[in-house]
Write an enzyme that holds these catalytic residues in place. Structure first.
Site, mmCIF file in Angstrom:
data_model
loop_
_atom_site.group_PDB
_atom_site.id
_atom_site.type_symbol
_atom_site.label_atom_id
_atom_site.label_comp_id
_atom_site.label_asym_id
_atom_site.label_seq_id
_atom_site.Cartn_x
_atom_site.Cartn_y
_atom_site.Cartn_z
ATOM 1 N N ARG A 193 -7.973 45.969 32.659
ATOM 2 C CA ARG A 193 -6.843 46.738 33.173
ATOM 3 C C ARG A 193 -6.959 47.074 34.659
ATOM 4 O O ARG A 193 -5.981 46.977 35.404
ATOM 5 C CB ARG A 193 -6.750 48.039 32.366
ATOM 6 C CG ARG A 193 -5.493 48.819 32.629
ATOM 7 C CD ARG A 193 -5.557 50.190 31.932
ATOM 8 N NE ARG A 193 -6.080 50.191 30.610
ATOM 9 C CZ ARG A 193 -5.341 50.210 29.485
ATOM 10 N NH1 ARG A 193 -4.034 50.264 29.551
ATOM 11 N NH2 ARG A 193 -5.920 50.207 28.300
ATOM 12 N N CYS B 207 15.957 45.468 16.851
ATOM 13 C CA CYS B 207 16.553 46.345 15.839
ATOM 14 C C CYS B 207 15.542 47.336 15.285
ATOM 15 O O CYS B 207 15.174 47.282 14.103
ATOM 16 C CB CYS B 207 17.146 45.496 14.729
ATOM 17 S SG CYS B 207 18.434 44.451 15.387
#
Ligand code: LLP
Length: 413
Positions: free
Chosen positions: A275, A340
């Site tokens: 990271r 969705c």
């Protein structure tokens, strides 16, 4: 510092105006700055003065176009699967700078690592050790091994990305690890070369790293007292970045604290940063489809949780900036995708740019665990990845096509 800056109110990646890239590749896409990647790698790597190898954590950003940059800078790779080994080798990583972590390596993966001549396997259980001995014996090779010990140190980070607590599935408890080293010493095709540990990710304080190094150091001394030669100490990754207001230590502060604790133990240090190198060197660019006012304000964009899953999975914060700042101002609301699910959001009740249809938004700090965690959920082709180098634009991964979605699928007779 990174190279995403506004020029004439338009967000640029190095010398390239982001709307120009969007016009060329469509949206959404991940966008990385080469100068930032190199700068972050070098800042980290050069912070260490002791003998060390910076093994980039492949899982954070595994595009070979990016990993090859680190290979050229003398870096290696931390891998956790056969797929990552394949990528690391394709990117030009020296096998002698590849370390293989992970709790569940298969026999095929162990074989692939052995045949590739990697530096070492970070073994996480006794059963894995026996499987490795078996595979190495079949191949007539000697497996270089370091055991991942679990120091039971609290990294004070999100529960899903804490790994160094006794209750986590990782490593071998440090109190019982001596027995496993003794057992390994008696195995014909195993050569113990190191001790490794990784306590978690997105750590914003240096003290848990120092605490675990203290424990590892004590353990290395105990191993040496039994006559075992330990060449490597692998401290894993985990150094955090600023997404919002976090103030993680600079690599130089982190390195100094570790080196002071390490003293003159005479081991090569292995680090597995992910990271801290790529996180703020990449963004996700998405386009506004619609806006609507329901119970709150929703900005509906063309990227979803399948493209960047961190907000949905960890409740992670990513700053959202307008690509073109035309004075639209900010408002509190959600930036949501087309998936969705109610959990499909890139920003939740946070300050976001007031937007209208067709505006471009930049989801910041998305270089780490962005593309690599993306999926085809809702049958959405995975997005393109673009690398900017000065004024040059390189598409380092093409957008997937609809045909690619069903590649390998068969309708039975
Ligand atoms: N080494 C090992 C053995 C690891 O498990 C990890 C990350 C690293 C190194 C690199 O850690 P870093 O320097 O990047 O913090 N998907 C999550 C992060 C998961 C980290 C897993 N292990 C996220 O998006 O925050």
């Amino acid at each position: 510092m990174n190279h995403f800056n506004y020029k004439n109110k338009s967000l640029h990646c190095e010398d390239v105006d982001i709307p120009e890239i969007a016009a060329q590749v469509g949206t959404p896409f991940y966008l990385y700055s080469k100068a930032t990647l190199i700068r972050h790698f070098q800042a980290f790597d050069s912070a260490f003065t002791v003998d060390h190898i910076t093994c980039f954590a492949t899982k954070s950003c595994s595009n070979i176009g990016i990993m090859s940059l680190f290979a050229k800078l003398g870096g290696g790779a931390d891998i956790v699967s056969g797929g990552e080994l394949f990528r690391a080798l394709k990117a030009g990583m020296d096998p002698q700078k590849i370390v293989y972590s992970g709790v569940g390596k298969t026999r095929d993966e162990l074989k692939y690592g052995l045949e590739s001549g990697i530096l070492m396997f970070n073994v996480e259980s006794q059963q894995e050790l026996l499987a490795l001995q078996d595979v190495a014996a079949e191949l007539g090779l000697i497996a270089p091994v370091s055991f991942r010990v679990n120091p039971d140190v609290d990294p004070k980070t999100h529960a899903y990305i804490s790994t160094g607590l006794a209750k986590n599935k990782f490593g071998i408890p440090i109190e019982t690890a001596l027995d496993v080293y003794r057992q390994a010493d008696g195995l014909s095709h195993i050569n113990t070369v190191g001790v490794s540990c990784h306590i978690g990710s997105q750590l914003t304080d240096v003290s848990p790293f120092v605490e675990s190094l203290q424990k590892v150091k004590g353990f290395v001394t105990a191993l040496r007292d039994t006559g075992l030669d330990i060449k490597y100490i692998d401290l894993g990754g985990g150094l955090g970045i600023t997404y919002d207001e976090e103030t993680p230590p600079e690599p130089a502060v982190y390195a100094k604290a570790l080196e002071e604790e390490l003293g003159d133990i005479g081991c090569t240090l292995i680090l597995e940063p992910g990271r801290v190198i790529v996180g703020n060197a990449g963004i996700l660019v998405t386009k506004v489809l619609y806006t609507k006012q329901g119970g709150k304000k929703f900005t509906i964009v063309d990227a979803g949780m399948n493209d960047l899953t961190r907000p949905s999975l960890y409740g992670a914060y990513h700053k959202i900036l307008p690509v073109v700042d035309y004075g639209q101002g900010v408002e509190t609301g959600d930036v949501v995708g087309p998936i969705c699910e109610t959990g499909d959001f890139l920003a939740k009740e946070q300050e976001v740019p007031v937007s209208k249809s067709a505006d471009l938004l930049a989801v910041m700090s998305a270089g780490a665990y962005g593309f690599t965690m993306s999926s085809n959920y809702n049958s959405r082709p995975r997005v393109a990845e673009v690398l900017v180098d000065g004024d040059k634009v390189h598409i380092i991964r093409k957008r997937e096509t609809l045909e690619m979605l069903i590649a390998g699928e068969v309708i039975p007779e």
